[in-house]
Motif scaffolding. Structure first.
Motif, PDB file in Angstrom:
ATOM      1  N   ARG A   1      -1.042   7.657  14.793  1.00 30.82           N
ATOM      2  CA  ARG A   1       0.390   7.469  14.530  1.00 30.82           C
ATOM      3  C   ARG A   1       0.783   8.137  13.216  1.00 30.82           C
ATOM      4  NH1 ARG A   1       0.251   1.099  16.531  1.00 30.82           N
ATOM      5  NH2 ARG A   1      -0.664   1.604  18.552  1.00 30.82           N
ATOM      6  N   TRP A   2       0.348   9.377  13.054  1.00 25.41           N
ATOM      7  CA  TRP A   2       0.535  10.053  11.785  1.00 25.41           C
ATOM      8  C   TRP A   2       2.007  10.328  11.495  1.00 25.41           C
ATOM      9  CZ3 TRP A   2       2.778  14.861  12.301  1.00 25.41           C
ATOM     10  CH2 TRP A   2       2.600  15.535  13.508  1.00 25.41           C
ATOM     11  N   GLY A   3       2.830  10.433  12.515  1.00 25.66           N
ATOM     12  CA  GLY A   3       4.249  10.648  12.275  1.00 25.66           C
ATOM     13  C   GLY A   3       4.882   9.466  11.572  1.00 25.66           C
ATOM     14  N   HIS A   4       4.527   8.265  11.998  1.00 25.23           N
ATOM     15  CA  HIS A   4       5.056   7.073  11.351  1.00 25.23           C
ATOM     16  C   HIS A   4       4.479   6.925   9.949  1.00 25.23           C
ATOM     17  CE1 HIS A   4       5.274   2.691  10.442  1.00 25.23           C
ATOM     18  NE2 HIS A   4       6.493   2.880  10.870  1.00 25.23           N
ATOM     19  N   VAL A   5       3.223   7.313   9.770  1.00 29.13           N
ATOM     20  CA  VAL A   5       2.616   7.253   8.432  1.00 29.13           C
ATOM     21  C   VAL A   5       3.396   8.142   7.466  1.00 29.13           C
ATOM     22  CG1 VAL A   5       0.558   7.807   7.090  1.00 29.13           C
ATOM     23  CG2 VAL A   5       0.320   6.691   9.312  1.00 29.13           C
ATOM     24  N   LEU A   6       3.733   9.350   7.903  1.00 30.15           N
ATOM     25  CA  LEU A   6       4.463  10.271   7.031  1.00 30.15           C
ATOM     26  C   LEU A   6       5.878   9.762   6.748  1.00 30.15           C
ATOM     27  CD1 LEU A   6       3.401  13.771   8.453  1.00 30.15           C
ATOM     28  CD2 LEU A   6       2.405  12.478   6.562  1.00 30.15           C
ATOM     29  N   LEU A   7       6.543   9.213   7.770  1.00 27.66           N
ATOM     30  CA  LEU A   7       7.887   8.661   7.548  1.00 27.66           C
ATOM     31  C   LEU A   7       7.832   7.470   6.594  1.00 27.66           C
ATOM     32  CD1 LEU A   7       9.349   8.783  11.182  1.00 27.66           C
ATOM     33  CD2 LEU A   7      10.001  10.220   9.241  1.00 27.66           C
ATOM     34  N   SER A   8       6.817   6.628   6.748  1.00 30.68           N
ATOM     35  CA  SER A   8       6.665   5.474   5.862  1.00 30.68           C
ATOM     36  C   SER A   8       6.395   5.912   4.433  1.00 30.68           C
ATOM     37  CB  SER A   8       5.539   4.569   6.351  1.00 30.68           C
ATOM     38  OG  SER A   8       5.796   4.100   7.655  1.00 30.68           O
ATOM     39  N   ALA A   9       5.521   6.900   4.284  1.00 29.32           N
ATOM     40  CA  ALA A   9       5.233   7.418   2.944  1.00 29.32           C
ATOM     41  C   ALA A   9       6.483   8.033   2.326  1.00 29.32           C
ATOM     42  CB  ALA A   9       4.104   8.451   3.017  1.00 29.32           C
ATOM     43  N   GLY A  10       7.287   8.733   3.151  1.00 31.23           N
ATOM     44  CA  GLY A  10       8.533   9.302   2.663  1.00 31.23           C
ATOM     45  C   GLY A  10       9.506   8.231   2.208  1.00 31.23           C
ATOM     46  N   ALA A  11       9.572   7.110   2.959  1.00 31.01           N
ATOM     47  CA  ALA A  11      10.437   5.999   2.554  1.00 31.01           C
ATOM     48  C   ALA A  11       9.985   5.423   1.226  1.00 31.01           C
ATOM     49  CB  ALA A  11      10.429   4.921   3.639  1.00 31.01           C
ATOM     50  N   CYS A  12       8.675   5.334   1.035  1.00 37.16           N
ATOM     51  CA  CYS A  12       8.143   4.812  -0.228  1.00 37.16           C
ATOM     52  C   CYS A  12       8.466   5.748  -1.386  1.00 37.16           C
ATOM     53  CB  CYS A  12       6.633   4.620  -0.112  1.00 37.16           C
ATOM     54  SG  CYS A  12       6.137   3.248   0.960  1.00 37.16           S
ATOM     55  N   ARG A  13       8.298   7.049  -1.163  1.00 37.80           N
ATOM     56  CA  ARG A  13       8.595   8.007  -2.230  1.00 37.80           C
ATOM     57  C   ARG A  13      10.084   7.990  -2.580  1.00 37.80           C
ATOM     58  NH1 ARG A  13       4.673  12.026  -3.059  1.00 37.80           N
ATOM     59  NH2 ARG A  13       6.078  12.725  -4.726  1.00 37.80           N
ATOM     60  N   ALA A  14      10.932   7.855  -1.562  1.00 41.60           N
ATOM     61  CA  ALA A  14      12.377   7.826  -1.798  1.00 41.60           C
ATOM     62  C   ALA A  14      12.786   6.583  -2.578  1.00 41.60           C
ATOM     63  CB  ALA A  14      13.125   7.893  -0.473  1.00 41.60           C
ATOM     64  N   ALA A  15      12.107   5.452  -2.289  1.00 40.13           N
ATOM     65  CA  ALA A  15      12.449   4.195  -2.956  1.00 40.13           C
ATOM     66  C   ALA A  15      11.825   4.077  -4.336  1.00 40.13           C
ATOM     67  CB  ALA A  15      12.011   3.016  -2.094  1.00 40.13           C
ATOM     68  N   GLY A  16      10.805   4.891  -4.618  1.00 43.86           N
ATOM     69  CA  GLY A  16      10.150   4.819  -5.916  1.00 43.86           C
ATOM     70  C   GLY A  16       9.086   3.743  -6.000  1.00 43.86           C
ATOM     71  N   ARG A  17       8.860   3.021  -4.936  1.00 47.46           N
ATOM     72  CA  ARG A  17       7.787   2.027  -4.876  1.00 47.46           C
ATOM     73  C   ARG A  17       7.408   1.832  -3.420  1.00 47.46           C
ATOM     74  NH1 ARG A  17       9.210  -3.251  -3.722  1.00 47.46           N
ATOM     75  NH2 ARG A  17       7.482  -3.985  -5.005  1.00 47.46           N
ATOM     76  N   CYS A  18       6.260   1.225  -3.193  1.00 51.44           N
ATOM     77  CA  CYS A  18       5.761   1.093  -1.822  1.00 51.44           C
ATOM     78  C   CYS A  18       5.323  -0.340  -1.570  1.00 51.44           C
ATOM     79  CB  CYS A  18       4.587   2.050  -1.584  1.00 51.44           C
ATOM     80  SG  CYS A  18       4.366   2.495   0.155  1.00 51.44           S
ATOM     81  N   GLY A  19       6.119  -1.059  -0.826  1.00 53.16           N
ATOM     82  CA  GLY A  19       5.803  -2.430  -0.450  1.00 53.16           C
ATOM     83  C   GLY A  19       6.281  -2.702   0.959  1.00 53.16           C
ATOM     84  N   PHE A  20       6.075  -3.922   1.422  1.00 49.42           N
ATOM     85  CA  PHE A  20       6.529  -4.294   2.753  1.00 49.42           C
ATOM     86  C   PHE A  20       8.032  -4.075   2.918  1.00 49.42           C
ATOM     87  CE2 PHE A  20       2.719  -7.193   2.542  1.00 49.42           C
ATOM     88  CZ  PHE A  20       2.031  -6.602   3.609  1.00 49.42           C
ATOM     89  N   GLU A  21       8.775  -4.319   1.857  1.00 46.96           N
ATOM     90  CA  GLU A  21      10.235  -4.217   1.929  1.00 46.96           C
ATOM     91  C   GLU A  21      10.681  -2.802   2.257  1.00 46.96           C
ATOM     92  OE1 GLU A  21       8.540  -5.447  -0.560  1.00 46.96           O
ATOM     93  OE2 GLU A  21       8.953  -7.595  -0.464  1.00 46.96           O
ATOM     94  N   GLN A  22       9.986  -1.801   1.726  1.00 45.95           N
ATOM     95  CA  GLN A  22      10.373  -0.423   2.000  1.00 45.95           C
ATOM     96  C   GLN A  22      10.107  -0.059   3.465  1.00 45.95           C
ATOM     97  OE1 GLN A  22       8.866  -1.277  -1.110  1.00 45.95           O
ATOM     98  NE2 GLN A  22      11.021  -1.202  -1.709  1.00 45.95           N
ATOM     99  N   LEU A  23       9.003  -0.539   4.021  1.00 52.56           N
ATOM    100  CA  LEU A  23       8.719  -0.273   5.429  1.00 52.56           C
ATOM    101  C   LEU A  23       9.684  -1.029   6.326  1.00 52.56           C
ATOM    102  CD1 LEU A  23       6.173   0.911   4.110  1.00 52.56           C
ATOM    103  CD2 LEU A  23       4.848  -0.006   6.030  1.00 52.56           C
ATOM    104  N   ALA A  24      10.063  -2.243   5.913  1.00 55.66           N
ATOM    105  CA  ALA A  24      11.041  -3.008   6.680  1.00 55.66           C
ATOM    106  C   ALA A  24      12.412  -2.335   6.631  1.00 55.66           C
ATOM    107  CB  ALA A  24      11.131  -4.437   6.146  1.00 55.66           C
ATOM    108  N   ALA A  25      12.757  -1.728   5.492  1.00 58.64           N
ATOM    109  CA  ALA A  25      14.019  -0.999   5.382  1.00 58.64           C
ATOM    110  C   ALA A  25      14.031   0.204   6.320  1.00 58.64           C
ATOM    111  CB  ALA A  25      14.245  -0.557   3.943  1.00 58.64           C
ATOM    112  N   LEU A  26      12.885   0.867   6.465  1.00 62.48           N
ATOM    113  CA  LEU A  26      12.780   1.973   7.414  1.00 62.48           C
ATOM    114  C   LEU A  26      13.035   1.486   8.839  1.00 62.48           C
ATOM    115  CD1 LEU A  26      12.035   4.936   8.054  1.00 62.48           C
ATOM    116  CD2 LEU A  26       9.634   4.209   8.155  1.00 62.48           C
TER     117      LEU A  26
END
Length: 386
Positions: free
Chosen positions: A59-84
């Motif tokens: 599921r590398w596409g979702h991994v990249l989108l999730s990582a992009g959401a984290c980079r955009a938010a400036g932090r990486c937690g459950f909340e950023q993935l839930a926002a995605l």
């Protein structure tokens, strides 16, 4: 879409994230957001060492989108993935309209989008740090990119866009491969005789190759053979008989409709009525899209019913039901009371919204730590079993 965004924003947060699947999704996103490809390959090695079943590196596409959401938010937690997930849920409402307006009439497409906007299943999954709502949005956009070709010769940019959308849907979740027969159904639009051209072959052959190429490039040649071997072994072996997963997410094929009836009763019943209406009605050009939609639902149901019995996996089927249900209701109302068509459709949408929000509150709102939508959870939440 504004209604969908407002609802999802209101219920966003307050979730007890699970230490299982959601933690794995977060670990993947963190690794790639911080270390790029090296982080992805380290995560693949960890997946191989632990033997964890899902989520998989496929599921590398979702991994990249999730990582992009984290980079955009400036932090990486459950909340950023839930926002995605929340944003993908809003996008899925628009994608439902696009697909529906391509296959059926636009007034019915608006009703279909309204059904998706208040779906209890989508509202519940839109709060989670998992990939299900992203799967829904990318799958619907992929199907739309093919449906809009309407059996006609495709321009190069249209064909490229469709191939890209299909590749993304595969990369977000590898199980989209079972939907590839649907691609041909949408492409041919039930027209006879069937004529296969190079564009048809490209739509079903190129996306899997691009998807595998992306997986190989990210995973690296040294890790790819081991990962592929473990993936094939897991897929063929399935869950162990008597295991907790097999006990809670096993069962007969018709469990698909038992769970969807519990989650989305008005839409599911109307979709079933729509299937009957298409099967017994005389065929004409105006109803060709509904016939194609029934064929798409039939193929999707068979493919999904063979897998794990968890409504999270059926989000795309739930949206397809919304489109067929909207077509059947619009057609019924327009034939019986044409002068009241708009008012009656607004009333149907309002009743379904109240029902959807009530079901969401009973199942997901009252159980903020529940990530899976299985029969036991659904029926307990609705008070049907102790």
């Amino acid at each position: 879409m504004l209604l969908a965004a407002w609802l999802r924003w209101r219920i966003h947060g307050g979730v007890q994230f699970t230490p299982w699947d959601e933690s794995w999704y977060l670990n993947w996103a963190n690794a790639v957001a911080n270390d790029g490809i090296a982080g992805f390959r380290a995560s693949v090695q960890l997946w191989l060492d632990t033997g964890w079943y899902v989520p998989r590196p496929t599921r590398w596409g979702h991994v990249l989108l999730s990582a992009g959401a984290c980079r955009a938010a400036g932090r990486c937690g459950f909340e950023q993935l839930a926002a995605l997930s929340m944003l993908a849920g809003v996008l899925a409402v628009g994608a439902t309209y696009l697909l529906a307006s391509t296959l059926i009439a636009r007034p019915a497409a608006v009703l279909a989008a309204a059904f998706t906007a208040v779906s209890a299943l989508d509202l519940g999954l839109g709060r989670r740090a998992m990939q299900d709502e992203v799967v829904l949005a990318t799958s619907l956009l992929a199907l739309y990119s093919v449906a809009r070709l309407r059996g006609r010769p495709a321009a190069r940019w249209e064909l490229g866009a469709a191939i890209g959308a299909l590749t993304l849907a595969l990369a977000v979740k590898e199980s989209f491969v079972v939907m590839l027969p649907v691609v041909l159904i949408l492409r041919w639009q039930a027209r006879w005789p069937l004529r296969v051209d190079p564009a048809d072959l490209a739509l079903v052959a190129v996306p899997p190759l691009l998807y595998l190429g992306g997986l190989l490039a990210l995973g690296g040649g040294a890790l790819f053979p081991d990962a592929l071997q473990q993936l094939v072994a897991q897929t063929l072996g399935g869950t162990q008989a008597g295991s907790p997963v097999d006990t809670v997410q096993g069962g007969p094929a018709w469990r698909v409709y038992v769970d969807l009836l519990a989650l989305n009763p008005l839409v599911t019943l109307s979709a079933i009525a729509g299937i009957g209406a298409v099967l017994i009605a005389r065929r004409d050009e105006d109803d060709r899209g509904s016939a194609v939609l029934v064929a798409v639902i039939a193929v999707s149901t068979v493919a999904l019913a063979l897998g794990t019995k968890n409504a999270r996996i059926w989000v795309t089927l739930n949206a397809l039901h919304a489109i067929l249900a909207a077509w059947w209701m619009w057609r019924l109302i327009a034939q019986r009371t044409p002068q009241w068509t708009r008012s009656a459709m607004v009333a149907v949408a309002a009743v379904n919204a109240m029902l959807g929000l009530w079901i969401y509150g009973r199942i997901f709102g009252a159980q903020p730590g529940e990530a899976d939508a299985v029969t036991l959870t659904l029926l307990r939440g609705l008070g049907m079993i102790p």
